[in-house]
Design a protein around this motif. Structure first.
Motif, PDB file in Angstrom:
ATOM      1  N   ASP A  81       0.850  -1.186   0.000  1.00 59.98           N
ATOM      2  CA  ASP A  81       0.000   0.000   0.000  1.00 59.98           C
ATOM      3  C   ASP A  81       0.892   1.245   0.000  1.00 59.98           C
ATOM      4  N   PRO A  82       0.919   2.011  -1.090  1.00 58.71           N
ATOM      5  CA  PRO A  82       1.858   3.139  -1.211  1.00 58.71           C
ATOM      6  C   PRO A  82       1.335   4.452  -0.659  1.00 58.71           C
ATOM      7  N   VAL A  83       0.275   4.437   0.133  1.00 59.82           N
ATOM      8  CA  VAL A  83      -0.363   5.689   0.529  1.00 59.82           C
ATOM      9  C   VAL A  83       0.598   6.630   1.252  1.00 59.82           C
ATOM     10  N   VAL A  84       1.450   6.107   2.137  1.00 58.81           N
ATOM     11  CA  VAL A  84       2.339   6.980   2.906  1.00 58.81           C
ATOM     12  C   VAL A  84       3.378   7.621   1.987  1.00 58.81           C
ATOM     13  N   ARG A  85       3.949   6.831   1.095  1.00 54.89           N
ATOM     14  CA  ARG A  85       4.952   7.371   0.183  1.00 54.89           C
ATOM     15  C   ARG A  85       4.368   8.428  -0.737  1.00 54.89           C
ATOM     16  N   ILE A  86       3.174   8.175  -1.224  1.00 54.50           N
ATOM     17  CA  ILE A  86       2.545   9.126  -2.136  1.00 54.50           C
ATOM     18  C   ILE A  86       2.244  10.441  -1.427  1.00 54.50           C
ATOM     19  N   GLU A  87       1.704  10.359  -0.225  1.00 55.53           N
ATOM     20  CA  GLU A  87       1.386  11.586   0.514  1.00 55.53           C
ATOM     21  C   GLU A  87       2.652  12.328   0.933  1.00 55.53           C
ATOM     22  N   ALA A  88       3.723  11.582   1.244  1.00 53.27           N
ATOM     23  CA  ALA A  88       4.991  12.236   1.585  1.00 53.27           C
ATOM     24  C   ALA A  88       5.511  13.037   0.398  1.00 53.27           C
ATOM     25  N   GLY A  89       5.419  12.450  -0.807  1.00 58.81           N
ATOM     26  CA  GLY A  89       5.840  13.172  -1.999  1.00 58.81           C
ATOM     27  C   GLY A  89       4.997  14.404  -2.244  1.00 58.81           C
ATOM     28  N   ARG A  90       3.701  14.287  -1.993  1.00 60.03           N
ATOM     29  CA  ARG A  90       2.803  15.432  -2.164  1.00 60.03           C
ATOM     30  C   ARG A  90       3.188  16.549  -1.191  1.00 60.03           C
ATOM     31  N   ILE A  91       3.508  16.180   0.051  1.00 58.58           N
ATOM     32  CA  ILE A  91       3.882  17.178   1.055  1.00 58.58           C
ATOM     33  C   ILE A  91       5.181  17.872   0.660  1.00 58.58           C
ATOM     34  N   ARG A  92       6.169  17.114   0.186  1.00 58.24           N
ATOM     35  CA  ARG A  92       7.440  17.723  -0.213  1.00 58.24           C
ATOM     36  C   ARG A  92       7.226  18.750  -1.313  1.00 58.24           C
ATOM     37  N   ARG A  93       6.428  18.398  -2.319  1.00 59.03           N
ATOM     38  CA  ARG A  93       6.176  19.338  -3.410  1.00 59.03           C
ATOM     39  C   ARG A  93       5.396  20.556  -2.928  1.00 59.03           C
ATOM     40  N   ALA A  94       4.431  20.334  -2.036  1.00 62.65           N
ATOM     41  CA  ALA A  94       3.631  21.454  -1.533  1.00 62.65           C
ATOM     42  C   ALA A  94       4.476  22.399  -0.676  1.00 62.65           C
ATOM     43  N   LEU A  95       5.394  21.846   0.125  1.00 67.40           N
ATOM     44  CA  LEU A  95       6.289  22.695   0.925  1.00 67.40           C
ATOM     45  C   LEU A  95       7.198  23.522   0.016  1.00 67.40           C
ATOM     46  N   GLU A  96       7.698  22.882  -1.036  1.00 69.84           N
ATOM     47  CA  GLU A  96       8.555  23.620  -1.972  1.00 69.84           C
ATOM     48  C   GLU A  96       7.786  24.795  -2.575  1.00 69.84           C
ATOM     49  N   ARG A  97       6.550  24.534  -2.997  1.00 71.85           N
ATOM     50  CA  ARG A  97       5.747  25.615  -3.563  1.00 71.85           C
ATOM     51  C   ARG A  97       5.455  26.699  -2.516  1.00 71.85           C
TER      52      ARG A  97
END
Length: 589
Positions: A81-97
């Motif tokens: 289940d990749p849910v944690v990895r996917i959300e972590a990637g989303r958070i990294r991109r959102a923090l960068e923005r």
């Protein structure tokens, strides 16, 4: 455009961020509209920040996050289940923005480094770094779509801008031109719209050694090569000491963006600093630096991996340059859209998949190919809108010829104009799939993925075709990986992951993914949701999905078995899906 400033850390003279300062910064981030993530991602960030400042960073694992934040049960398996990895990637991109747009002057910087989930706190301009010494890692997760090392993040963003520009290089409908052949500016003016151009300056050799010079040239060339696999932008190689283009290349559209970088060697350490500049006003859109051990891998493999990561981050339809251009196009009335803005509009339509936006975008793309008949990407996207008429049940009463015939014709035109255009191959793959020629469809998809393995939009769609043909394991892994890499709208592919877990009979996780997808205007979203809720025996909620389908997509129910068979290839998989629909109360003959 946003100006960025470097962050200098001086541990010897600065104090660590305090708990109250970190919590105040967390509040600023989570309340900002520029931190554009779902609520569960906001909860994710809050959880890891609070655990870290409480001194429990060793507990921050994928398992604990899944259980505490996402409500998974004790059987949660991060490999499956990749849910944690996917959300972590989303958070990294959102923090960068967030820090690029709204948080430039914030006193505290919160980041989540690649390879783990433990956040790092630092002061802006001269602050000390507060970092936990232990925490979760992603190294055991082979399906994580994000690179594991921090240097890949840096190169991902900076070189990705370069990738974006090379892509458009191939809008000229010449099928025999090698990757680094000179641009035919006059030909491009006649056949392509005002697409973004990126000039890539040779990475500067800061160490002035034989080895560093070879690496600098190799990285530059590899980035250009990988960016050229994308077809939506033009990339131009700049001269070493200037970023001015040859006048012959500026006839139609001078490069709006420039990418530069510097390479330094320190023993076995490789350091790269890059930045992307808006040439109109000199503002820095993105800047980053990274350090990597040259002994970790073969140099050629390292260059390829870095270049592909950059291409994916910046040259894909939801990359940095496209997002910048899309924000401008949003203020242009649809009747005034140029052809390139029609392609931007198509990817905007993918966010909600509504019939209204579909009709608007399709009309725009028709005008685009009329004006620029050699624009292969516009033909490919037009083909995909015809396919959507069939798979999403839009405009079913449209006059002949049938949408699938129009889709095949447009896809073939795109591929004839540019055999290396993966969006055209993607459209052709889907046209053959919905014709029932699954073998040909998968062969085309595999060829497209070989041409450009850095395109998450392509890899997710190909993965879904694999899954629906019966190769659920391999196909669903590709979808999960693509979702983790894609910074754009994910609803359609999150719904696909819900179907993946449904077929594994993990209906609880399937429900979590379908709710994450939340593409409320799309009939297939509601059909998948109904099947899941039927299996979970959630009668009232299943009834709501059934009522939506009856009110908005009644044609789906007229011959539901044919509709399911059109999408799901194996009879046993069809029966499994229909079983959920029956339990949801849908009328199935």
């Amino acid at each position: 455009m946003v100006q960025t400033r470097s962050v200098e850390i001086s541990p010897a003279t600065a104090t660590l961020p305090t708990e109250s300062e970190v919590l105040a910064q967390l509040g600023r981030i989570r309340s900002s509209p520029e931190f554009d993530v779902p609520e569960r991602a906001r909860q994710f960030l809050g959880y890891i920040v609070n655990e870290t400042i409480a001194g429990r960073e060793e507990r921050i694992k994928a398992y604990s996050i899944a259980v505490e934040v996402f409500g998974r049960d004790s059987s949660f398996d991060a490999q499956a289940d990749p849910v944690v990895r996917i959300e972590a990637g989303r958070i990294r991109r959102a923090l960068e923005r967030y820090y690029l747009v709204a948080g430039q002057d914030d006193p505290i910087i919160i980041t989540v480094p690649k390879g783990g989930y433990v956040p790092v706190f630092s002061r802006h301009n001269g602050g000390a770094v507060r970092q936990a010494s232990a925490g979760a890692t992603e190294k055991d997760d082979k399906r994580n779509g994000e690179p594991e090392r921090p240097w890949k993040l840096v190169l991902l963003a900076s070189l990705g801008l370069l990738v974006l520009a090379v892509a458009m290089f191939y809008l000229v409908p010449r099928t025999d031109r090698p990757i680094n052949a000179p641009l035919d500016a006059e030909k491009l003016v006649r056949t392509a719209p005002d697409v973004p151009w990126l000039v890539v300056l040779p990475f500067e050799d800061l160490s002035r050694t034989t080895s560093s010079g070879i690496i600098a040239r190799g990285l530059t060339d590899k980035v250009i090569e990988e960016v050229s696999r994308f077809r939506e932008i033009v990339v131009v190689a700049g001269r070493p000491s200037e970023d001015q283009l040859d006048p012959s290349l500026m006839v139609h559209s001078p490069a709006r963006y420039a990418l530069s970088g510097g390479v330094r060697l320190d023993g076995d350490k490789l350091m790269l600093a890059t930045r992307l500049v808006n040439r109109d006003d000199g503002s820095v859109l993105w800047a980053e630096s990274y350090t990597e051990d040259l002994q970790v891998r073969n140099l050629l493999d390292l260059e390829t991996s870095v270049a592909r990561a950059v291409a994916m981050a910046l040259a894909q339809p939801y990359g940095v340059i496209f997002r910048a251009d899309a924000s401008k196009a949003a203020h242009v009335p649809p009747d005034d859209w140029e052809a390139y803005q029609c392609t931007l509009a198509y990817y905007g339509y993918r966010a909600d998949l509504t019939p209204q936006s579909h009709a608007s975008v399709q009309g725009c793309l028709k005008r685009a190919v009329d004006r620029y008949p050699g624009y292969a990407t516009a033909w490919a996207l037009l083909s995909l809108t015809y396919i959507d008429e069939l798979r999403f049940r839009y405009r079913l009463n449209a006059p002949s010829p049938p949408p699938l015939d129009l889709a095949m014709e447009a896809a073939r035109r795109a591929v004839e104009l540019d055999p290396q255009n993966v969006r055209g191959l993607q459209a052709e793959m889907l046209a053959f799939f919905f014709r029932g020629d699954v073998g040909t469809a998968l062969n085309i998809g595999a060829r497209a993925l070989e041409i450009n393995p850095s395109d998450p939009e392509l890899s997710a769609e190909y993965g879904l075709r694999l899954a629906l043909s019966g190769e659920w394991k391999n196909g669903c892994e590709l979808i999960a990986e693509a979702v983790g890499r894609n910074p754009g709208p994910l609803g359609y592919f999150e719904s696909s992951l819900a179907l993946c877990f449904y077929m594994q009979k993990d209906y609880v996780v399937a429900e979590q993914w379908i709710r994450a997808g939340d593409v409320q205007a799309n009939p297939l979203y509601h059909l998948i949701a109904a099947a899941i809720l039927g299996q979970l025996q959630k009668t009232a909620e299943a009834a709501k999905e059934r009522q939506w389908i009856e009110a908005n997509a009644l044609d789906l129910l007229k011959n539901i078995r044919r509709e399911v068979a059109l999408r799901i290839h194996r009879p046993e998989d069809q029966a499994h899906f229909i079983d959920g629909l029956v339990k949801a109360g849908l009328p199935v003959p």
